[in-house]
Scaffold this motif. Structure first.
Motif, PDB file in Angstrom:
ATOM      1  N   UNK A   1       0.824  -1.211   0.000  1.00  0.00           N
ATOM      2  CA  UNK A   1       0.000   0.000   0.000  1.00  0.00           C
ATOM      3  C   UNK A   1       0.854   1.255   0.000  1.00  0.00           C
ATOM      4  N   UNK A   2       1.902   1.250   0.811  1.00  0.00           N
ATOM      5  CA  UNK A   2       2.799   2.395   0.915  1.00  0.00           C
ATOM      6  C   UNK A   2       3.476   2.664  -0.424  1.00  0.00           C
ATOM      7  N   UNK A   3       3.960   1.615  -1.081  1.00  0.00           N
ATOM      8  CA  UNK A   3       4.607   1.800  -2.391  1.00  0.00           C
ATOM      9  C   UNK A   3       3.611   2.322  -3.422  1.00  0.00           C
ATOM     10  N   UNK A   4       2.404   1.787  -3.390  1.00  0.00           N
ATOM     11  CA  UNK A   4       1.381   2.197  -4.362  1.00  0.00           C
ATOM     12  C   UNK A   4       0.971   3.652  -4.172  1.00  0.00           C
ATOM     13  N   UNK A   5       0.759   4.029  -2.931  1.00  0.00           N
ATOM     14  CA  UNK A   5       0.253   5.382  -2.643  1.00  0.00           C
ATOM     15  C   UNK A   5       1.336   6.445  -2.792  1.00  0.00           C
ATOM     16  N   UNK A   6       2.540   6.156  -2.319  1.00  0.00           N
ATOM     17  CA  UNK A   6       3.621   7.161  -2.402  1.00  0.00           C
ATOM     18  C   UNK A   6       4.325   7.135  -3.747  1.00  0.00           C
ATOM     19  N   UNK A   7       4.128   6.093  -4.540  1.00  0.00           N
ATOM     20  CA  UNK A   7       4.807   5.881  -5.829  1.00  0.00           C
ATOM     21  C   UNK A   7       6.323   5.967  -5.680  1.00  0.00           C
ATOM     22  N   UNK A   8       6.826   5.487  -4.540  1.00  0.00           N
ATOM     23  CA  UNK A   8       8.265   5.415  -4.286  1.00  0.00           C
ATOM     24  C   UNK A   8       8.595   4.012  -3.792  1.00  0.00           C
ATOM     25  N   UNK A   9       9.868   3.764  -3.560  1.00  0.00           N
ATOM     26  CA  UNK A   9      10.295   2.490  -2.995  1.00  0.00           C
ATOM     27  C   UNK A   9      10.526   2.557  -1.501  1.00  0.00           C
ATOM     28  N   UNK A  10      10.060   3.622  -0.859  1.00  0.00           N
ATOM     29  CA  UNK A  10      10.278   3.777   0.580  1.00  0.00           C
ATOM     30  C   UNK A  10       9.535   2.710   1.380  1.00  0.00           C
ATOM     31  N   UNK A  11      10.164   2.231   2.447  1.00  0.00           N
ATOM     32  CA  UNK A  11       9.532   1.261   3.333  1.00  0.00           C
ATOM     33  C   UNK A  11       8.800   1.989   4.462  1.00  0.00           C
ATOM     34  N   UNK A  12       7.848   1.316   5.126  1.00  0.00           N
ATOM     35  CA  UNK A  12       7.183   1.941   6.277  1.00  0.00           C
ATOM     36  C   UNK A  12       8.173   2.394   7.347  1.00  0.00           C
ATOM     37  N   UNK A  13       9.212   1.620   7.596  1.00  0.00           N
ATOM     38  CA  UNK A  13      10.209   1.991   8.606  1.00  0.00           C
ATOM     39  C   UNK A  13      10.946   3.266   8.210  1.00  0.00           C
TER      40      UNK A  13
ATOM     41  N   UNK B   1       0.170  11.363  -4.550  1.00  0.00           N
ATOM     42  CA  UNK B   1       1.504  11.771  -4.096  1.00  0.00           C
ATOM     43  C   UNK B   1       2.022  12.944  -4.910  1.00  0.00           C
ATOM     44  N   UNK B   2       1.661  12.996  -6.189  1.00  0.00           N
ATOM     45  CA  UNK B   2       2.084  14.109  -7.042  1.00  0.00           C
ATOM     46  C   UNK B   2       1.274  15.367  -6.735  1.00  0.00           C
ATOM     47  N   UNK B   3      -0.058  15.257  -6.770  1.00  0.00           N
ATOM     48  CA  UNK B   3      -0.892  16.453  -6.632  1.00  0.00           C
ATOM     49  C   UNK B   3      -0.825  17.037  -5.227  1.00  0.00           C
ATOM     50  N   UNK B   4      -0.916  16.185  -4.194  1.00  0.00           N
ATOM     51  CA  UNK B   4      -0.829  16.710  -2.838  1.00  0.00           C
ATOM     52  C   UNK B   4       0.615  17.047  -2.462  1.00  0.00           C
ATOM     53  N   UNK B   5       1.565  16.307  -3.056  1.00  0.00           N
ATOM     54  CA  UNK B   5       2.967  16.674  -2.870  1.00  0.00           C
ATOM     55  C   UNK B   5       3.240  18.048  -3.448  1.00  0.00           C
TER      56      UNK B   5
ATOM     57  N   UNK C   1      -8.741   3.727   8.940  1.00  0.00           N
ATOM     58  CA  UNK C   1      -9.667   3.291   7.892  1.00  0.00           C
ATOM     59  C   UNK C   1      -9.035   3.263   6.504  1.00  0.00           C
ATOM     60  N   UNK C   2      -8.071   4.144   6.251  1.00  0.00           N
ATOM     61  CA  UNK C   2      -7.470   4.251   4.909  1.00  0.00           C
ATOM     62  C   UNK C   2      -5.955   4.135   5.039  1.00  0.00           C
ATOM     63  N   UNK C   3      -5.441   2.949   5.271  1.00  0.00           N
ATOM     64  CA  UNK C   3      -4.006   2.792   5.537  1.00  0.00           C
ATOM     65  C   UNK C   3      -3.121   3.352   4.424  1.00  0.00           C
ATOM     66  N   UNK C   4      -2.210   4.235   4.808  1.00  0.00           N
ATOM     67  CA  UNK C   4      -1.211   4.731   3.868  1.00  0.00           C
ATOM     68  C   UNK C   4      -1.567   5.993   3.112  1.00  0.00           C
ATOM     69  N   UNK C   5      -2.859   6.331   2.994  1.00  0.00           N
ATOM     70  CA  UNK C   5      -3.253   7.475   2.157  1.00  0.00           C
ATOM     71  C   UNK C   5      -2.616   8.774   2.637  1.00  0.00           C
ATOM     72  N   UNK C   6      -2.533   8.951   3.943  1.00  0.00           N
ATOM     73  CA  UNK C   6      -2.044  10.211   4.497  1.00  0.00           C
ATOM     74  C   UNK C   6      -0.531  10.395   4.320  1.00  0.00           C
ATOM     75  N   UNK C   7       0.150   9.363   3.821  1.00  0.00           N
ATOM     76  CA  UNK C   7       1.592   9.476   3.600  1.00  0.00           C
ATOM     77  C   UNK C   7       1.907  10.259   2.330  1.00  0.00           C
ATOM     78  N   UNK C   8       0.932  10.371   1.421  1.00  0.00           N
ATOM     79  CA  UNK C   8       1.198  10.921   0.093  1.00  0.00           C
ATOM     80  C   UNK C   8       1.661  12.376   0.133  1.00  0.00           C
ATOM     81  N   UNK C   9       1.123  13.164   1.043  1.00  0.00           N
ATOM     82  CA  UNK C   9       1.367  14.605   1.058  1.00  0.00           C
ATOM     83  C   UNK C   9       2.843  14.924   1.311  1.00  0.00           C
ATOM     84  N   UNK C  10       3.334  14.491   2.442  1.00  0.00           N
ATOM     85  CA  UNK C  10       4.693  14.850   2.846  1.00  0.00           C
ATOM     86  C   UNK C  10       5.740  14.125   2.016  1.00  0.00           C
TER      87      UNK C  10
END
Length: 331
Positions: A18-30, A190-194, A269-278
């Motif tokens: 989910x994190x990779x999909x939403x952030x469109x990066x290879x970053x891990x949760x850690x 991740x692009x638009x909110x980034x 409720x929406x795991x990972x979505x809030x990571x996209x902005x920052x």
């Protein structure tokens, strides 16, 4: 009994995907969790600099209390807030010419959030206009409960939702008839909110945030997006409880209980979505700094912004590759 994906079958892998999909990066949760902790610490230090600049005595919690409650930071009438944003519109549009050489053709206006939805609406939002210009882009500003709308939040919110944030990004994309429809009208959060958060970070460059309290407002907005990195990964990768999330929010920001609870439950409720902005903001900034370092005196900020915006939203890895080719062509 639990609130995170980690507790479900294959939960850690599911969340990491989910994190990779939403952030469109290879970053891990850690990695994202640590980025969040580092950013919260950095922004707190910047805020302490504002406290020194304005001569405030007390700690950060005291300063949050002051900013949230002192009458000087609030309008008496809702229309004053809306007019303030309308005045800002012409001013920031003119300032943007120093950092941009491509602009939407579609018009733009500020409207007050309608009475039927203002009690539950966010502080501000953007509605795209039509590509033919027949309907303008609209920045909706919420003036409900005017004593909860700090003046110090205005410049950063306008930069994010309006100019040069979502209005520029959305309408330049939609007006580009060379793009296929799925790219003209599609998107990557991740692009638009980034981009929206990156636009906030341009405040001093563009010529606003001259008032230290407005700069605090920008930092406060950025702080909240950084806290999201910590708590979203905390819930779903590190086994944090709902109460641990709330405790972290209260300890590190000026958030009121109602918003803290709403945000915490959103992350559940929406795991990972809030990571996209920052993550999006930091990646765009990283791409820019790399281009600046490689091009040196030949780097043109206007051309860079054109390159980021003109082909519409894309994955951050694709954006990095695109800008890399642009830089290579100039060397």
């Amino acid at each position: 009994e639990t609130v995170g994906l980690y507790a479900l079958p294959n939960g850690p892998d599911w969340y990491a995907f989910n994190v990779r999909r939403i952030t469109t990066t290879g970053l891990t949760p850690e990695e994202i969790h640590q980025i969040g902790l580092d950013e919260v610490a950095r922004i707190h230090n910047e805020m302490r600099g504002v406290m020194e600049e304005v001569g405030f005595e007390g700690d950060l919690k005291d300063f949050f209390e002051f900013m949230n409650n002192d009458d000087q930071f609030y309008f008496d009438e809702p229309e004053q807030l809306i007019q303030g944003y309308r005045d800002m519109s012409d001013h920031v549009s003119e300032l943007a010419k120093d950092l941009f050489n491509v602009f939407p053709k579609t018009g733009f206006e500020v409207r007050r959030v309608e009475a039927f939805r203002e009690a539950s609406a966010s502080g501000g939002s953007y509605r795209t206009g039509t590509p033919d210009g027949s309907r303008p882009g609209v920045f909706y500003a919420n003036a409900y409960d005017i004593k909860a709308r700090g003046k110090w939040a205005m410049e950063s919110l306008f930069l994010h939702e309006a100019i040069p944030g979502h209005h520029f990004q959305s309408m330049i994309q939609r007006e580009n008839e060379n793009l296929p429809d799925f790219r003209r009208y599609g998107g990557f959060t991740a692009f638009s909110e980034g981009w929206g958060l990156y636009a906030e970070s341009l405040g001093k460059e563009i010529g606003v945030y001259t008032d230290p309290y407005q700069y605090f407002g920008g930092l406060n907005a950025e702080l909240w997006r950084s806290i999201r990195l910590v708590v979203d990964t905390g819930i779903h990768a590190k086994g944090w409880t709902r109460q641990q999330v709330l405790d972290y929010m209260y300890a590190n920001s000026a958030v009121a209980e109602a918003r803290a609870v709403a945000e915490a439950e959103r992350f559940m409720a929406i795991p990972g979505q809030a990571l996209a902005y920052k993550v999006g903001q930091l990646k765009i900034r990283e791409i820019r700094e790399s281009a600046e370092a490689r091009l040196g005196e030949d780097f043109d900020i206007k051309d860079f912004h054109t390159q980021v915006l003109r082909d519409g939203a894309m994955s951050l890895s694709m954006l990095a590759a695109k800008i890399d080719r642009w830089v290579e062509a100039q060397l």
